[in-house]
Design a protein around this motif. Structure first.
Motif, mmCIF file in Angstrom:
data_model
loop_
_atom_site.group_PDB
_atom_site.id
_atom_site.type_symbol
_atom_site.label_atom_id
_atom_site.label_comp_id
_atom_site.label_asym_id
_atom_site.label_seq_id
_atom_site.Cartn_x
_atom_site.Cartn_y
_atom_site.Cartn_z
ATOM 1 N N ARG A 177 0.947 -1.360 -0.070
ATOM 2 C CA ARG A 177 -0.083 0.134 0.230
ATOM 3 C C ARG A 177 0.724 1.292 0.049
ATOM 4 O O ARG A 177 2.005 1.342 0.461
ATOM 5 N N GLN A 178 0.326 1.984 -0.473
ATOM 6 C CA GLN A 178 1.144 3.428 -0.590
ATOM 7 C C GLN A 178 0.040 4.648 -0.680
ATOM 8 O O GLN A 178 -0.628 4.822 -1.406
ATOM 9 N N HIS A 179 0.217 5.565 0.536
ATOM 10 C CA HIS A 179 -0.563 6.774 0.627
ATOM 11 C C HIS A 179 0.229 7.981 0.279
ATOM 12 O O HIS A 179 1.090 8.091 0.505
ATOM 13 N N LEU A 180 -0.508 8.430 -1.195
ATOM 14 C CA LEU A 180 0.023 9.907 -1.430
ATOM 15 C C LEU A 180 -0.775 10.826 -0.898
ATOM 16 O O LEU A 180 -2.045 11.115 -1.417
ATOM 17 N N ILE A 181 -0.302 11.778 0.038
ATOM 18 C CA ILE A 181 -0.987 12.767 0.492
ATOM 19 C C ILE A 181 -0.503 14.171 -0.207
ATOM 20 O O ILE A 181 0.406 14.531 -0.068
ATOM 21 N N VAL A 182 -1.451 14.871 -0.937
ATOM 22 C CA VAL A 182 -0.978 15.929 -1.865
ATOM 23 C C VAL A 182 -2.142 17.254 -1.516
ATOM 24 O O VAL A 182 -3.076 16.907 -0.945
ATOM 25 N N ALA B 104 -4.525 23.884 14.641
ATOM 26 C CA ALA B 104 -4.473 23.812 13.046
ATOM 27 C C ALA B 104 -5.303 22.807 12.364
ATOM 28 O O ALA B 104 -5.591 21.927 13.096
ATOM 29 N N GLU B 105 -5.714 23.137 11.280
ATOM 30 C CA GLU B 105 -6.736 22.271 10.471
ATOM 31 C C GLU B 105 -5.881 22.267 9.046
ATOM 32 O O GLU B 105 -5.526 23.172 8.721
ATOM 33 N N LEU B 106 -5.782 20.944 8.633
ATOM 34 C CA LEU B 106 -5.053 20.862 7.435
ATOM 35 C C LEU B 106 -6.202 19.756 6.556
ATOM 36 O O LEU B 106 -6.643 19.009 7.244
ATOM 37 N N GLN B 107 -6.373 20.157 5.536
ATOM 38 C CA GLN B 107 -7.192 19.542 4.336
ATOM 39 C C GLN B 107 -6.099 18.856 3.324
ATOM 40 O O GLN B 107 -5.435 19.825 2.730
ATOM 41 N N ALA B 108 -6.216 17.765 3.083
ATOM 42 C CA ALA B 108 -5.285 17.090 1.891
ATOM 43 C C ALA B 108 -5.747 16.045 1.230
ATOM 44 O O ALA B 108 -6.834 15.193 1.804
ATOM 45 N N ASP B 109 -5.815 16.186 -0.064
ATOM 46 C CA ASP B 109 -6.192 14.943 -0.807
ATOM 47 C C ASP B 109 -5.343 13.911 -0.798
ATOM 48 O O ASP B 109 -4.301 13.986 -0.509
ATOM 49 N N TYR B 110 -5.970 12.680 -1.081
ATOM 50 C CA TYR B 110 -4.973 11.341 -1.196
ATOM 51 C C TYR B 110 -5.298 10.622 -2.316
ATOM 52 O O TYR B 110 -6.485 10.624 -2.664
ATOM 53 N N VAL B 111 -4.373 9.688 -2.655
ATOM 54 C CA VAL B 111 -4.639 8.625 -3.635
ATOM 55 C C VAL B 111 -3.972 7.306 -2.915
ATOM 56 O O VAL B 111 -2.855 7.674 -2.557
ATOM 57 N N ASN B 112 -4.370 6.283 -2.879
ATOM 58 C CA ASN B 112 -4.162 5.156 -1.915
ATOM 59 C C ASN B 112 -4.278 3.643 -2.948
ATOM 60 O O ASN B 112 -5.191 3.261 -2.930
ATOM 61 N N PRO B 113 -3.221 3.425 -3.481
ATOM 62 C CA PRO B 113 -3.295 2.101 -4.316
ATOM 63 C C PRO B 113 -2.707 1.240 -3.231
ATOM 64 O O PRO B 113 -1.922 1.140 -2.452
ATOM 65 N N MET B 114 -3.510 -0.060 -3.475
ATOM 66 C CA MET B 114 -3.407 -1.169 -2.296
ATOM 67 C C MET B 114 -3.372 -2.633 -3.200
ATOM 68 O O MET B 114 -4.245 -2.833 -4.202
ATOM 69 N N ARG B 115 -2.591 -3.396 -2.854
ATOM 70 C CA ARG B 115 -2.575 -4.793 -3.156
ATOM 71 C C ARG B 115 -2.764 -5.765 -2.181
ATOM 72 O O ARG B 115 -2.496 -5.939 -1.030
ATOM 73 N N LEU B 116 -3.850 -6.461 -2.610
ATOM 74 C CA LEU B 116 -4.331 -7.714 -1.657
ATOM 75 C C LEU B 116 -3.177 -8.956 -1.687
ATOM 76 O O LEU B 116 -2.597 -8.900 -2.574
ATOM 77 N N ASP B 117 -3.135 -9.620 -0.284
ATOM 78 C CA ASP B 117 -2.261 -10.653 -0.166
ATOM 79 C C ASP B 117 -2.682 -11.552 -0.876
ATOM 80 O O ASP B 117 -3.719 -12.076 -1.119
ATOM 81 N N GLY B 118 -1.788 -12.296 -1.724
ATOM 82 C CA GLY B 118 -2.015 -13.326 -2.687
ATOM 83 C C GLY B 118 -2.013 -14.793 -1.989
ATOM 84 O O GLY B 118 -1.892 -15.690 -2.659
ATOM 85 N N PHE C 138 -6.942 -2.423 -6.109
ATOM 86 C CA PHE C 138 -7.902 -1.239 -6.239
ATOM 87 C C PHE C 138 -7.090 0.112 -5.908
ATOM 88 O O PHE C 138 -5.914 -0.155 -5.011
ATOM 89 N N VAL C 139 -7.631 1.078 -6.197
ATOM 90 C CA VAL C 139 -7.132 2.323 -5.952
ATOM 91 C C VAL C 139 -8.129 3.465 -5.400
ATOM 92 O O VAL C 139 -9.124 3.030 -5.947
ATOM 93 N N SER C 140 -7.855 4.016 -4.186
ATOM 94 C CA SER C 140 -9.113 4.730 -3.852
ATOM 95 C C SER C 140 -8.582 6.245 -3.643
ATOM 96 O O SER C 140 -7.304 6.517 -3.708
ATOM 97 N N GLY C 141 -9.460 7.001 -3.424
ATOM 98 C CA GLY C 141 -8.999 8.545 -3.300
ATOM 99 C C GLY C 141 -10.184 9.309 -2.675
ATOM 100 O O GLY C 141 -11.041 8.890 -2.438
ATOM 101 N N GLY C 142 -9.440 10.326 -2.014
ATOM 102 C CA GLY C 142 -10.305 11.318 -1.205
ATOM 103 C C GLY C 142 -9.878 12.458 -0.769
ATOM 104 O O GLY C 142 -8.573 12.867 -1.198
ATOM 105 N N ARG C 143 -10.310 12.682 0.389
ATOM 106 C CA ARG C 143 -9.716 13.849 1.356
ATOM 107 C C ARG C 143 -9.755 13.814 2.637
ATOM 108 O O ARG C 143 -10.514 13.179 3.282
ATOM 109 N N TYR C 144 -8.434 14.151 3.451
ATOM 110 C CA TYR C 144 -8.279 13.982 4.813
ATOM 111 C C TYR C 144 -8.609 15.380 5.332
ATOM 112 O O TYR C 144 -8.286 16.480 4.728
ATOM 113 N N ALA C 145 -9.227 15.342 6.588
ATOM 114 C CA ALA C 145 -9.280 16.256 7.323
ATOM 115 C C ALA C 145 -8.510 16.087 8.725
ATOM 116 O O ALA C 145 -9.088 15.202 9.316
ATOM 117 N N PHE C 146 -7.511 16.834 8.781
ATOM 118 C CA PHE C 146 -6.500 16.697 10.162
ATOM 119 C C PHE C 146 -6.813 17.718 10.862
ATOM 120 O O PHE C 146 -6.625 18.896 10.416
#
Length: 162
Positions: A74-79, A96-110, A124-132
């Protein structure tokens, strides 16, 4: 603003950026001790929009530790980080408040425990937004709350096999 205040603001921004980067690395590396250390003592996380749970950081770390066993790769890209520091009459405050978009590709265990499942493409790859929400503590900036707002998820095979 004085140069001293401007420097303090830059230092706060860098410290907060390090917390957010540390968050992504801790999740991707399954370092749940580091994950919990990023939170204030009463810190909480909410993964419900992505099918998860909401609760105290320690409880959520336990859930993540179990759930992420399914996804050894898995790899979280926070941009696109948008930071708002509390302003106390021109001085940086302690929250502080921080909003950031993310893209998260993940691979299932075979089944081999190494993430191999016949391909190097993510399942699968998912994406969205974090609110920190962050809080300045005696130990530096810490997460008060993390809320995941998943916006989309693309399963394997969509758009050319990825």
């Amino acid at each position: 603003m004085t140069q001293r205040v401007e420097l303090a603001t830059v230092m706060d921004r860098l410290a907060i950026d390090a917390v957010i980067t540390g968050y992504a690395v801790a999740v991707d590396d399954a370092d749940w001790t580091a994950y919990q250390a990023l939170f204030a003592p009463d810190g909480r996380a909410d993964y419900r929009s992505a099918g998860g749970i909401e609760g105290p950081a320690g409880e959520v770390a336990g859930w993540l530790a179990e759930t992420m066993l399914l996804f050894p790769v898995r790899q979280h890209l926070i941009v696109n980080r948008r930071l708002h520091l509390e302003d106390l009459n021109g001085y940086t405050g302690d929250s502080a408040e921080l909003q950031a978009d993310y893209v998260n590709p993940m691979r299932l265990d075979g089944g081999t425990g190494d993430g191999a499942a016949g391909s190097t493409a993510p399942n699968f790859v998912s994406g969205g937004r974090y609110a920190f929400s962050l809080l300045r503590t005696a130990d530096g900036w810490r997460l008060r709350a993390v809320v995941v707002h998943e916006k989309w998820r693309r399963p394997e095979g969509a758009l050319g096999g990825v």
